[in-house]
Structures are given as C-alpha cells and as structure tokens.
Enzyme design. Sequence first.
Site, PDB file in Angstrom:
ATOM      1  N   ARG A 163       0.851  -0.974   0.071  1.00 47.53           N
ATOM      2  CA  ARG A 163      -0.103  -0.127  -0.254  1.00 47.53           C
ATOM      3  C   ARG A 163       0.935   1.265   0.012  1.00 47.53           C
ATOM      4  O   ARG A 163       0.737   2.258  -0.466  1.00 47.53           O
ATOM      5  CB  ARG A 163      -0.800   0.131   1.233  1.00 47.53           C
ATOM      6  CG  ARG A 163      -1.756   1.332   1.160  1.00 47.53           C
ATOM      7  CD  ARG A 163      -3.142   1.402   2.406  1.00 47.53           C
ATOM      8  NE  ARG A 163      -3.019   0.392   3.377  1.00 47.53           N
ATOM      9  CZ  ARG A 163      -2.359   0.888   4.491  1.00 47.53           C
ATOM     10  NH1 ARG A 163      -1.620   2.090   4.216  1.00 47.53           N
ATOM     11  NH2 ARG A 163      -2.195  -0.176   5.453  1.00 47.53           N
ATOM     12  N   TYR A 209     -15.832  16.066 -15.858  1.00 49.75           N
ATOM     13  CA  TYR A 209     -16.302  14.788 -15.993  1.00 49.75           C
ATOM     14  C   TYR A 209     -17.250  14.486 -14.781  1.00 49.75           C
ATOM     15  O   TYR A 209     -17.178  14.848 -13.830  1.00 49.75           O
ATOM     16  CB  TYR A 209     -15.032  13.699 -15.581  1.00 49.75           C
ATOM     17  CG  TYR A 209     -15.546  12.291 -15.280  1.00 49.75           C
ATOM     18  CD1 TYR A 209     -16.258  11.615 -16.093  1.00 49.75           C
ATOM     19  CD2 TYR A 209     -15.164  11.831 -14.117  1.00 49.75           C
ATOM     20  CE1 TYR A 209     -16.574  10.382 -15.811  1.00 49.75           C
ATOM     21  CE2 TYR A 209     -15.673  10.571 -13.568  1.00 49.75           C
ATOM     22  CZ  TYR A 209     -16.092   9.984 -14.573  1.00 49.75           C
ATOM     23  OH  TYR A 209     -16.678   8.412 -14.061  1.00 49.75           O
ATOM     24  N   ASP A 222      -6.936  18.286 -15.114  1.00 49.07           N
ATOM     25  CA  ASP A 222      -7.267  16.744 -15.528  1.00 49.07           C
ATOM     26  C   ASP A 222      -6.997  16.653 -16.806  1.00 49.07           C
ATOM     27  O   ASP A 222      -7.475  17.110 -17.765  1.00 49.07           O
ATOM     28  CB  ASP A 222      -8.693  16.585 -15.283  1.00 49.07           C
ATOM     29  CG  ASP A 222      -9.051  15.303 -15.545  1.00 49.07           C
ATOM     30  OD1 ASP A 222      -8.338  14.600 -16.451  1.00 49.07           O
ATOM     31  OD2 ASP A 222     -10.194  14.439 -15.166  1.00 49.07           O
ATOM     32  N   LYS A 276      -7.955   5.377 -19.280  1.00 50.97           N
ATOM     33  CA  LYS A 276      -8.315   6.129 -20.755  1.00 50.97           C
ATOM     34  C   LYS A 276      -6.865   5.856 -21.652  1.00 50.97           C
ATOM     35  O   LYS A 276      -6.285   4.605 -21.620  1.00 50.97           O
ATOM     36  CB  LYS A 276      -8.802   7.366 -20.470  1.00 50.97           C
ATOM     37  CG  LYS A 276      -9.725   7.596 -19.430  1.00 50.97           C
ATOM     38  CD  LYS A 276     -11.075   6.757 -19.918  1.00 50.97           C
ATOM     39  CE  LYS A 276     -12.098   6.579 -18.793  1.00 50.97           C
ATOM     40  NZ  LYS A 276     -12.010   7.386 -17.588  1.00 50.97           N
TER      41      LYS A 276
HETATM   42  C1  PLP Z   1     -11.924  13.419 -17.667  1.00 50.56           C
HETATM   43  C2  PLP Z   1     -11.933  12.187 -16.765  1.00 50.56           C
HETATM   44  N1  PLP Z   1     -11.190  12.382 -15.558  1.00 50.56           N
HETATM   45  C3  PLP Z   1     -11.381  11.340 -14.635  1.00 50.56           C
HETATM   46  C4  PLP Z   1     -12.237  10.233 -14.739  1.00 50.56           C
HETATM   47  C5  PLP Z   1     -12.453   9.366 -13.566  1.00 50.56           C
HETATM   48  O1  PLP Z   1     -11.577   8.047 -13.903  1.00 50.56           O
HETATM   49  P1  PLP Z   1     -11.717   6.572 -13.527  1.00 50.56           P
HETATM   50  O2  PLP Z   1     -12.941   6.154 -14.286  1.00 50.56           O
HETATM   51  O3  PLP Z   1     -10.559   6.016 -13.801  1.00 50.56           O
HETATM   52  O4  PLP Z   1     -12.040   6.490 -11.995  1.00 50.56           O
HETATM   53  C6  PLP Z   1     -12.661  10.190 -16.074  1.00 50.56           C
HETATM   54  C7  PLP Z   1     -13.624   8.923 -16.185  1.00 50.56           C
HETATM   55  O5  PLP Z   1     -14.097   8.720 -17.064  1.00 50.56           O
HETATM   56  C8  PLP Z   1     -12.622  11.134 -17.047  1.00 50.56           C
HETATM   57  O6  PLP Z   1     -13.188  10.907 -18.309  1.00 50.56           O
END
Ligand code: PLP
Length: 389
Positions: free
Chosen positions: A46, A99, A171, A196
């Site tokens: 961890r 998101y 992000d 992604k």
């Molecule tokens: C732009 C963006 N940020 C963060 C996330 C969150 O990621 P996760 O699904 O890996 O928790 C997503 C998920 O679709 C996303 O599209």
Amino acid sequence: MQFKTIAIHSHQHPDPVTGAVINPIYQTSTFAQEDAGVHKGWDYSRCGNPTVDTLAGVLADLEGGKHGYCFSSGVGALVTMCNALFVPGDHLLIGDDVYGGTFRYTTKVLAKYGVEIEFIDMTDPQNVEKAIKPNTKMVYMESPTNPLLKLVDIAAINHIAKKRNILTCVDNTFASPYLQRPIEMGVDIVLHSTTKYIGGHSDVIGGALVLKDDSLNDAIRFHRNTIGANPDPFNSWLTLRGLKTLGLRMDAHCASALELAQYLENHEAIETVFYPGLPSHPQHELAKKQMKAGGGMISVRVKGGEKEARQLLKSVKVFTLAESLGGVESLIEHPALMTHLSVDPKVRQEIGITDNLIRLSVGIEDVADLKADLAQALQVISGKAPATV
Ligand SMILES: Cc1ncc(COP(=O)(O)O)c(C=O)c1O
C-alpha cells in the site's frame, strides 16, 4: 530523451539478475526485512511497490513533473488529492463541464466536509479572475472537457491563480501528456484517469497524480498511504505495457479523429461537431497553442432528439456502445443517459449536454471502416436506410 523513448525506457532496465527485458510484476503485498525496519526500500505494497512505482516514475517523466503517484482509479486520485489539500472553509473553483464523476464527488462528498465548491465556465479566463475569493485554495481545470471538448487556456488561468498563490490542477486525461503538458505551463498538479489513453487497451482502471515540485509531496504521499486507493501490481504492469505505445497510439487516434470530424461536419444528419482540431472549433487557435493535435475524442449533436441519437447508437457496428474512452477500439456513448447521468438534468441542459449529443472515442482501427460504419448508421437516422436492429 524524447517522449516515445521515455515511455519505453525511463525507469525500465533489463533485470540485473535474470536479464529479463521487461520489468517483472511484483505481485506481493509485503517484503522480507533483514532486521526490524531494515529493508530494500519497500515494506508493504500500500505504501509502495516496485511495479507501481515504476509506472509512477514514467508518468512523472512524461508529464515533466518531479513526483508521480498511482491510484486504483482516476477518482481515487481525485479523492486522495482533495483529502490531502482541502480543509473546511476552503473554496474550490472548478470548470462547469468536468467529468460527471468529478462533479459527483465534489458536490456530494467533498462539499459535506465544508469545502465550498463553485462551478464556472473557464473558457474565459476572466471568469476565474472574477470568481477568486480570499479562501480560494485551488483552481481545477479539465481541458479538453468531457463531453463538449471545450478548452481552457491553461497558461492564462495558471497565471491568474499564481498571482494569488492559489494551487492549480489539470485533469489531463483527454489529451494525455503526449498532446499537452500542463506542468510546463506552470500547473502544480496533473491528474489522470490512466484507465483511458495511458492504459489504452480498456483492460484496467487506474489513476495518477503528477506533482511539479516538493511542496505538496509529503501531503500527497501521506494521504496515498492513509486512504489506500492503491492500484495493484498487475494492473500497473498492464498500464506500463500500454504506456509504451502511447505516442504511436495518440498519433493514430488524432489522425483518424480529424478525418472523421471533417466527414461528420459535412454530413446532413449532423447538426454540430465538437472537435478542437477543426478550424470551426471556437477555440481552435488555443488548441494549436497548447495541444500537439486535436485528440481522439469527438462529440456531435445529431439532427433531431433523443430518438435519433438512440438510433445512431443502435445502428453502428464497428463502434461499441460503451462508457469510457481512450482505448484502441472505437466507442460511442450518450453522455446525458450514460457518463453524465449523475449531473443534475437542469445543469446538463444549461451547459449543453443535450439529448441529441453523442460522444465518440475514435480508436485505431482502419479509419475507412470507421467512416463506413458511421455512414451506414447515419443513413438509418436520415431515414435513407432501414433500421436493422
Ligand atoms: C476526464 C476524466 N477524468 C477522470 C475520470 C475518472 O477516472 P476513473 O474512471 O478511472 O475513476 C474520467 C472517467 O471517465 C474522465 O473521463
């Protein structure tokens, strides 16, 4: 070293004992100690694991940062960062088109602990300037945004925040470090859903934070260990494998997405195309300034409403109807009914996530097949071909 070389070689060397070219998966929860507290740098997975730490190191190098941390998901990265940096009474300024899961966590969880959350349209940096308050702790940006592919001027907003010693986070999931490097624009923290483009094969869930310098490092490391939203070594190894081809994949995603965006823009069944690589995108000049190319994501409004949108989703054969993005295979989804369902319907309408909006994640299949697939599906919604499903 250049990007594609870093992705393959940084922190990754042949194993000195066996000569194995590929780093092993250290699938272990714990590590033998020579004496109490005396070990080879790892004691419990961890708090650190060689496979996970290799991934974190490569990501830090690719983003041009100093410290990298990996998490069990992008949301895990977000939660850990917010727990580490916010106290009750702080104000968080956040883009209004982020998101859906970021919207859900900040409004439904972080707000419960006394953090004031304010969503604003960040496409005009002046809106950020006007919204800053004495208690503003962080400006959180997403660019391009999900699903409307709006851009925010990262350097300009960072400049505004830095004048007041406010933290900045981007992000960078949609662009990936191959297309956009926020830390080079002065940003403090880059957040990723490695699920992604970084993983790239739709087979892992993961997240990451990359920090520019030492000032936040202790807080992030402490909360990473304390909260425990860790990735497991096998997932990290898969992500490392995917990461080696990030540059090649992004080149292919971008070339195909541009071709499809141009095709869709001229199609009679399409009302609007959102793609930063198109000259018709309102922020195309900004895209050219801060991104290497337009990316692999396209959103479109089809002519008509939910009925036509649903028909398109059901008529495609190569695109798969699924959430997520950034994998080698092309995906299609309906943000209002899927990824952004958790956003209040009134807010969805206000920010433009309408019932005729469709989001495409363009994969790396042959673009001719993708175009033919969209062409036949659009024939169906134009009433020129019978629905087969
Ligand atoms: C732009 C963006 N940020 C963060 C996330 C969150 O990621 P996760 O699904 O890996 O928790 C997503 C998920 O679709 C996303 O599209």
